[in-house]
Design an enzyme around this catalytic site. Structure first.
Site, PDB file in Angstrom:
ATOM      1  N   TYR A 118       0.642  -1.512  -0.403  1.00 44.90           N
ATOM      2  CA  TYR A 118      -0.129  -0.308   0.359  1.00 44.90           C
ATOM      3  C   TYR A 118       1.202   0.729   0.313  1.00 44.90           C
ATOM      4  O   TYR A 118       0.720   2.756  -0.581  1.00 44.90           O
ATOM      5  CB  TYR A 118      -1.037   0.232   1.275  1.00 44.90           C
ATOM      6  CG  TYR A 118      -1.986   1.368   1.148  1.00 44.90           C
ATOM      7  CD1 TYR A 118      -2.975   0.627   0.406  1.00 44.90           C
ATOM      8  CD2 TYR A 118      -1.314   2.153   2.333  1.00 44.90           C
ATOM      9  CE1 TYR A 118      -4.255   1.936   0.305  1.00 44.90           C
ATOM     10  CE2 TYR A 118      -2.365   3.120   2.277  1.00 44.90           C
ATOM     11  CZ  TYR A 118      -3.663   3.663   1.099  1.00 44.90           C
ATOM     12  OH  TYR A 118      -4.278   4.620   1.408  1.00 44.90           O
ATOM     13  N   HIS A 171       1.612   3.852  -3.258  1.00 44.55           N
ATOM     14  CA  HIS A 171       0.705   5.216  -2.919  1.00 44.55           C
ATOM     15  C   HIS A 171       2.557   6.575  -3.682  1.00 44.55           C
ATOM     16  O   HIS A 171       2.258   7.765  -3.336  1.00 44.55           O
ATOM     17  CB  HIS A 171       0.259   5.850  -1.371  1.00 44.55           C
ATOM     18  CG  HIS A 171      -1.658   5.125  -1.500  1.00 44.55           C
ATOM     19  ND1 HIS A 171      -1.346   4.380  -1.301  1.00 44.55           N
ATOM     20  CD2 HIS A 171      -2.034   5.923  -1.750  1.00 44.55           C
ATOM     21  CE1 HIS A 171      -2.589   4.222  -1.227  1.00 44.55           C
ATOM     22  NE2 HIS A 171      -3.345   5.057  -1.472  1.00 44.55           N
ATOM     23  N   TRP A 181      -7.595   3.367 -10.945  1.00 46.09           N
ATOM     24  CA  TRP A 181      -6.601   3.458  -9.474  1.00 46.09           C
ATOM     25  C   TRP A 181      -7.180   2.344  -8.735  1.00 46.09           C
ATOM     26  O   TRP A 181      -6.957   1.318  -8.280  1.00 46.09           O
ATOM     27  CB  TRP A 181      -6.966   4.902  -9.139  1.00 46.09           C
ATOM     28  CG  TRP A 181      -6.799   4.727  -7.713  1.00 46.09           C
ATOM     29  CD1 TRP A 181      -6.631   4.712  -6.125  1.00 46.09           C
ATOM     30  CD2 TRP A 181      -5.047   4.533  -7.946  1.00 46.09           C
ATOM     31  NE1 TRP A 181      -5.657   4.866  -5.359  1.00 46.09           N
ATOM     32  CE2 TRP A 181      -3.842   4.803  -5.956  1.00 46.09           C
ATOM     33  CE3 TRP A 181      -3.624   4.787  -8.038  1.00 46.09           C
ATOM     34  CZ2 TRP A 181      -3.142   4.400  -5.524  1.00 46.09           C
ATOM     35  CZ3 TRP A 181      -2.643   3.809  -8.418  1.00 46.09           C
ATOM     36  CH2 TRP A 181      -2.554   4.764  -6.408  1.00 46.09           C
ATOM     37  N   TRP A 182      -9.124   2.129  -8.863  1.00 48.27           N
ATOM     38  CA  TRP A 182      -9.672   1.530  -7.713  1.00 48.27           C
ATOM     39  C   TRP A 182      -9.263   0.098  -7.818  1.00 48.27           C
ATOM     40  O   TRP A 182      -9.114  -0.752  -7.066  1.00 48.27           O
ATOM     41  CB  TRP A 182     -11.319   1.783  -7.779  1.00 48.27           C
ATOM     42  CG  TRP A 182     -11.990   2.992  -7.747  1.00 48.27           C
ATOM     43  CD1 TRP A 182     -10.688   3.935  -6.247  1.00 48.27           C
ATOM     44  CD2 TRP A 182     -12.699   4.038  -7.153  1.00 48.27           C
ATOM     45  NE1 TRP A 182     -11.412   5.508  -6.012  1.00 48.27           N
ATOM     46  CE2 TRP A 182     -13.082   4.155  -6.320  1.00 48.27           C
ATOM     47  CE3 TRP A 182     -13.987   3.392  -7.623  1.00 48.27           C
ATOM     48  CZ2 TRP A 182     -13.742   5.571  -6.291  1.00 48.27           C
ATOM     49  CZ3 TRP A 182     -14.920   4.267  -7.320  1.00 48.27           C
ATOM     50  CH2 TRP A 182     -14.950   5.792  -6.786  1.00 48.27           C
TER      51      TRP A 182
END
Length: 104
Positions: free
Chosen positions: A18, A22, A76-77
């Site tokens: 994660y 990011h 992105w999702w």
């Protein structure tokens, strides 16, 4: 300017991935959010619960969770769906949080 906060859920064992994703956020996603009034956006991680707490300022009509009709957001999702709890459309399961205190 409005402030919004919400929580999302990270799957166990996906913390490093994660953060990596990011750290390499797509420039076109960042630009699209900015162009649509999302700024001062932070996400915090609660290690004990794997809950992600997000807060953002908004100058436009809606926050990042309201932009599911945008193709960059949908992409992105889908990219993040394997490491987060998601809805059937790949949007992250998110719970809006009510502001009860603010100090400027």
């Amino acid at each position: 300017m409005k402030r919004e906060a919400f929580k999302m859920y990270l799957k166990s064992g996906c913390e490093a991935e994660y953060e990596k994703r990011h750290a390499e956020i797509w420039p076109e996603l960042k630009q699209m959010l900015s162009d649509n009034g999302v700024c001062d956006y932070s996400i915090f991680w609660d290690k004990e619960t794997n809950v992600l707490f997000a807060c953002q300022k908004i100058t436009g009509d809606g926050g990042s969770q309201d932009m599911g009709d945008n193709s960059i957001v949908r992409k992105w999702w889908a990219y993040m769906a394997d490491i987060m709890d998601t809805n059937p459309d790949n949007s992250p399961v998110s719970v809006p949080l009510q502001e009860v205190f603010y100090m400027d």
